[in-house]
Write a protein that holds these residues in place. Structure first.
Motif, PDB file in Angstrom:
ATOM      1  N   GLY A  20       0.804  -1.208   0.000  1.00  0.00           N
ATOM      2  CA  GLY A  20       0.000   0.000   0.000  1.00  0.00           C
ATOM      3  C   GLY A  20       0.839   1.261   0.000  1.00  0.00           C
ATOM      4  N   LEU A  21       2.003   1.219   0.642  1.00  0.00           N
ATOM      5  CA  LEU A  21       2.890   2.384   0.649  1.00  0.00           C
ATOM      6  C   LEU A  21       3.437   2.653  -0.747  1.00  0.00           C
ATOM      7  CD1 LEU A  21       4.901   1.741   3.938  1.00  0.00           C
ATOM      8  CD2 LEU A  21       2.940   3.262   3.593  1.00  0.00           C
ATOM      9  N   LEU A  22       3.762   1.578  -1.465  1.00  0.00           N
ATOM     10  CA  LEU A  22       4.221   1.731  -2.849  1.00  0.00           C
ATOM     11  C   LEU A  22       3.134   2.380  -3.703  1.00  0.00           C
ATOM     12  CD1 LEU A  22       6.243   1.090  -5.157  1.00  0.00           C
ATOM     13  CD2 LEU A  22       5.085  -1.137  -5.364  1.00  0.00           C
ATOM     14  N   LEU A  23       1.906   1.955  -3.496  1.00  0.00           N
ATOM     15  CA  LEU A  23       0.790   2.502  -4.268  1.00  0.00           C
ATOM     16  C   LEU A  23       0.609   3.993  -4.003  1.00  0.00           C
ATOM     17  CD1 LEU A  23      -1.741   2.121  -6.055  1.00  0.00           C
ATOM     18  CD2 LEU A  23      -2.998   1.651  -3.942  1.00  0.00           C
ATOM     19  N   MET A  61      -2.881  -8.088  -7.462  1.00  0.00           N
ATOM     20  CA  MET A  61      -1.728  -8.829  -7.962  1.00  0.00           C
ATOM     21  C   MET A  61      -0.821  -9.253  -6.815  1.00  0.00           C
ATOM     22  SD  MET A  61      -0.075 -10.108 -10.539  1.00  0.00           S
ATOM     23  CE  MET A  61      -0.645  -9.314 -12.063  1.00  0.00           C
ATOM     24  N   VAL A  62      -0.483  -8.320  -5.936  1.00  0.00           N
ATOM     25  CA  VAL A  62       0.422  -8.631  -4.828  1.00  0.00           C
ATOM     26  C   VAL A  62      -0.228  -9.600  -3.841  1.00  0.00           C
ATOM     27  CG1 VAL A  62       1.690  -7.688  -2.875  1.00  0.00           C
ATOM     28  CG2 VAL A  62       1.650  -6.446  -5.035  1.00  0.00           C
ATOM     29  N   CYS A  63      -1.454  -9.312  -3.443  1.00  0.00           N
ATOM     30  CA  CYS A  63      -2.111 -10.135  -2.420  1.00  0.00           C
ATOM     31  C   CYS A  63      -2.325 -11.569  -2.895  1.00  0.00           C
ATOM     32  CB  CYS A  63      -3.446  -9.510  -2.024  1.00  0.00           C
ATOM     33  SG  CYS A  63      -3.315  -7.972  -1.091  1.00  0.00           S
ATOM     34  N   SER A  91      -3.659   1.746 -10.951  1.00  0.00           N
ATOM     35  CA  SER A  91      -4.850   1.243 -10.279  1.00  0.00           C
ATOM     36  C   SER A  91      -4.467   0.537  -8.983  1.00  0.00           C
ATOM     37  CB  SER A  91      -5.586   0.254 -11.185  1.00  0.00           C
ATOM     38  OG  SER A  91      -6.549  -0.489 -10.444  1.00  0.00           O
ATOM     39  N   GLY A  92      -5.038   1.022  -7.880  1.00  0.00           N
ATOM     40  CA  GLY A  92      -4.762   0.386  -6.599  1.00  0.00           C
ATOM     41  C   GLY A  92      -5.348  -1.006  -6.504  1.00  0.00           C
ATOM     42  N   LEU A 112       3.338  -3.130 -11.893  1.00  0.00           N
ATOM     43  CA  LEU A 112       4.079  -2.684 -10.709  1.00  0.00           C
ATOM     44  C   LEU A 112       3.872  -3.654  -9.551  1.00  0.00           C
ATOM     45  CD1 LEU A 112       5.907  -0.530  -9.510  1.00  0.00           C
ATOM     46  CD2 LEU A 112       3.852   0.762  -8.858  1.00  0.00           C
ATOM     47  N   GLY A 113       2.649  -4.145  -9.406  1.00  0.00           N
ATOM     48  CA  GLY A 113       2.382  -5.113  -8.339  1.00  0.00           C
ATOM     49  C   GLY A 113       3.177  -6.394  -8.507  1.00  0.00           C
ATOM     50  N   TYR A 114       3.254  -6.881  -9.742  1.00  0.00           N
ATOM     51  CA  TYR A 114       4.026  -8.099 -10.004  1.00  0.00           C
ATOM     52  C   TYR A 114       5.504  -7.869  -9.709  1.00  0.00           C
ATOM     53  CZ  TYR A 114       6.236 -11.979 -12.422  1.00  0.00           C
ATOM     54  OH  TYR A 114       7.016 -13.066 -12.720  1.00  0.00           O
ATOM     55  N   ALA A 115       6.046  -6.757 -10.194  1.00  0.00           N
ATOM     56  CA  ALA A 115       7.460  -6.473  -9.969  1.00  0.00           C
ATOM     57  C   ALA A 115       7.760  -6.357  -8.473  1.00  0.00           C
ATOM     58  CB  ALA A 115       7.858  -5.185 -10.696  1.00  0.00           C
ATOM     59  N   TYR A 116       6.891  -5.697  -7.737  1.00  0.00           N
ATOM     60  CA  TYR A 116       7.102  -5.543  -6.295  1.00  0.00           C
ATOM     61  C   TYR A 116       7.073  -6.902  -5.602  1.00  0.00           C
ATOM     62  CZ  TYR A 116       6.341  -4.218  -1.440  1.00  0.00           C
ATOM     63  OH  TYR A 116       6.451  -4.094  -0.084  1.00  0.00           O
ATOM     64  N   PHE A 117       6.116  -7.744  -5.979  1.00  0.00           N
ATOM     65  CA  PHE A 117       6.043  -9.077  -5.374  1.00  0.00           C
ATOM     66  C   PHE A 117       7.312  -9.877  -5.633  1.00  0.00           C
ATOM     67  CE2 PHE A 117       5.356 -13.583  -6.179  1.00  0.00           C
ATOM     68  CZ  PHE A 117       4.998 -14.010  -4.901  1.00  0.00           C
TER      69      PHE A 117
END
Length: 220
Positions: free
Chosen positions: A100-103, A136-138, A129-130, A190-195
């Motif tokens: 969430g901080l990244l978002l 994606m991350v969750c 998009s949040g 972005l979510g995939y890369a962060y994960f």
């Protein structure tokens, strides 16, 4: 090692996709603007004529949205800590909760307005998009932790359900006209890369105090 190289490569590709969407929006590339409008305009017309359709999608995106998944994540983290699976708990904090901080940071920097024809109210800015990033991350984090606990026959179904959830929530945000399609693609990327970064830097493998493997292929 080949598996790690593939993960790194896929994360780099995802960052490239995110950057492409961001630059395309900020530089007002015509092809990206046309692609966004081509999806939003007919969905706006259909949604305006069918309010029940809008309500159903809004409810779906709310009930299965990232806020609910992050609350569920807190429960899983608490259970993991009670069972002394500290590494699993920390992994879920890094991925599910701290994404969430990244978002917030990405939204503040991009500062893209919501589509003018949004069919429901949505807070904050539009890019990325949040819901797309959060799902994606969750979903990836939960699958990483839970798949080894499932029977082999159930793992394929769990993965398929995760893919459907990620895709449908992303589509739903465009259906509701609260996000441009490029926002959703950027959120997924972005979510995939962060994960992947979290997965590589802090893999939930077997370690003292965390006796349950959390990724396919790890030792039991």
């Amino acid at each position: 090692m080949p598996h790690r190289a593939w993960l790194v490569g896929s994360a780099v590709f995802a960052v490239g996709v995110f950057a492409l969407m961001w630059v395309g929006y900020s530089q007002q590339w015509p092809w990206l603007a046309r692609a966004d409008l081509a999806a939003l305009e007919p969905l706006d017309r259909f949604g305006t004529a069918h309010p029940g359709w809008v309500t159903a999608w809004d409810l779906y995106c709310t009930v299965l949205g990232p806020t609910v998944l992050r609350l569920a994540g807190l429960v899983v983290i608490a259970v993991a800590l009670v069972r002394r699976r500290v590494r699993t708990a920390v992994f879920l904090v890094l991925t599910v909760e701290l994404s969430g901080l990244l978002l917030v940071t990405a939204k503040a920097i991009a500062d893209r307005p919501r589509p003018a024809a949004a069919l429901v109210f949505a807070q904050s800015t539009s890019f990325p998009s949040g819901h797309a990033l959060g799902l994606m991350v969750c979903v990836l984090a939960f699958l990483t932790v839970l798949l080894p606990m499932l029977p082999s026959a159930a793992r394929g179904w769990a993965i398929a359900a995760g893919v459907v959830l990620i895709a449908s929530i992303g589509v739903g945000r465009v259906v509701l006209n609260v996000h441009h399609p490029s926002d959703v693609v950027a959120g997924w990327a972005l979510g995939y890369a962060y994960f992947i970064v979290c997965r590589l830097l802090y893999p939930p493998r077997v370690s003292p105090g965390d006796g349950t493997p959390a990724a396919p292929g790890t030792a039991r």
